[in-house]
Design a protein around this motif. Structure first.
Motif, PDB file in Angstrom:
ATOM      1  N   UNK A   8       0.838  -1.197   0.000  1.00  0.00           N
ATOM      2  CA  UNK A   8       0.000   0.000   0.000  1.00  0.00           C
ATOM      3  C   UNK A   8       0.879   1.256   0.000  1.00  0.00           C
ATOM      4  N   UNK A   9       0.559   2.237  -0.835  1.00  0.00           N
ATOM      5  CA  UNK A   9       1.368   3.462  -0.860  1.00  0.00           C
ATOM      6  C   UNK A   9       1.272   4.225   0.454  1.00  0.00           C
ATOM      7  N   UNK A  10       2.341   4.896   0.774  1.00  0.00           N
ATOM      8  CA  UNK A  10       2.377   5.772   1.948  1.00  0.00           C
ATOM      9  C   UNK A  10       1.444   6.961   1.727  1.00  0.00           C
ATOM     10  N   UNK A  11       1.374   7.435   0.493  1.00  0.00           N
ATOM     11  CA  UNK A  11       0.522   8.576   0.166  1.00  0.00           C
ATOM     12  C   UNK A  11       0.114   8.501  -1.297  1.00  0.00           C
ATOM     13  N   UNK A  12      -1.148   8.813  -1.593  1.00  0.00           N
ATOM     14  CA  UNK A  12      -1.616   8.950  -2.970  1.00  0.00           C
ATOM     15  C   UNK A  12      -2.276  10.310  -3.104  1.00  0.00           C
ATOM     16  N   UNK A  13      -2.206  10.832  -4.292  1.00  0.00           N
ATOM     17  CA  UNK A  13      -2.711  12.176  -4.518  1.00  0.00           C
ATOM     18  C   UNK A  13      -3.117  12.300  -5.977  1.00  0.00           C
ATOM     19  N   UNK A  14      -4.225  12.964  -6.222  1.00  0.00           N
ATOM     20  CA  UNK A  14      -4.648  13.270  -7.593  1.00  0.00           C
ATOM     21  C   UNK A  14      -4.888  14.770  -7.684  1.00  0.00           C
ATOM     22  N   UNK A  15      -4.401  15.334  -8.762  1.00  0.00           N
ATOM     23  CA  UNK A  15      -4.509  16.774  -8.970  1.00  0.00           C
ATOM     24  C   UNK A  15      -5.044  17.025 -10.368  1.00  0.00           C
TER      25      UNK A  15
END
Length: 182
Positions: free
Chosen positions: A2-9
């Motif tokens: 699992x990723x430490x952080x995901x982000x969509x912009x």
């Protein structure tokens, strides 16, 4: 993993806003009636504006890769997901570095690499950034990070996007960055 952080912009502005710049659009030669038919066959009804041309797109990816190494360290491994490159432009040297994997569908490969090596891993999915009128993208850029020492690794890459006025998208509903967690 699992990723430490995901982000969509969602990118909302041309990086050269407010400045005059030469046109860089490429049009198909329309000389005969069949040419217009082919053009019509590839036309897309897409409300998302074209914000960057091919040259600006590569400059954006170059800034993101360099910013990742600057913020996450020189050992950071990068997985840059993009569509077919432009035929008349070379990829920036940073994308040809041995620490960078360029291709399509790289989220699982990035997660696997993160599980095998403690070095920071960043996944940058830029295949949905529109570069011309035939692209089907919506100007969404997705990021995921593994093994970063910082609590907010995405914040280290955001300065590379300032000129494009990014807006954060909600990921709680399995949104655009959801495939980074699979």
């Amino acid at each position: 993993m699992t990723p430490q952080q995901t982000l969509a912009l969602r990118l909302t502005r041309n990086p050269d806003h407010g400045r005059a710049a030469p046109c860089a659009s490429v049009n198909l030669p329309l000389l005969e009636t069949p040419d217009y038919a082919r053009r019509h066959a590839y036309a897309r009804a897409n409300p998302a504006p074209v914000l960057v041309n091919h040259r600006q797109y590569y400059a954006l990816l170059d800034r993101l890769v360099r910013q990742a190494w600057s913020g996450l360290g020189e050992r950071c491994r990068l997985f840059v997901q993009l569509r077919l490159p432009a035929m008349d432009l070379a990829l920036p040297a940073s994308l040809l570095d041995a620490r960078v994997t360029v291709g399509a569908g790289l989220a699982r490969e990035a997660a696997q690499r993160a599980g095998l090596d403690p070095a920071p891993v960043a996944w940058i999915a830029a295949e949905r950034v529109r570069r011309d009128l035939w692209d089907a993208g919506d100007n969404t850029l997705r990021l995921a990070f593994w093994n970063a020492d910082q609590p907010d690794p995405a914040a280290l890459l955001l300065p590379a996007l300032d000129a494009l006025a990014p807006r954060f998208l909600d990921l709680t509903d399995g949104g655009p960055a959801a495939d980074a967690t699979r």
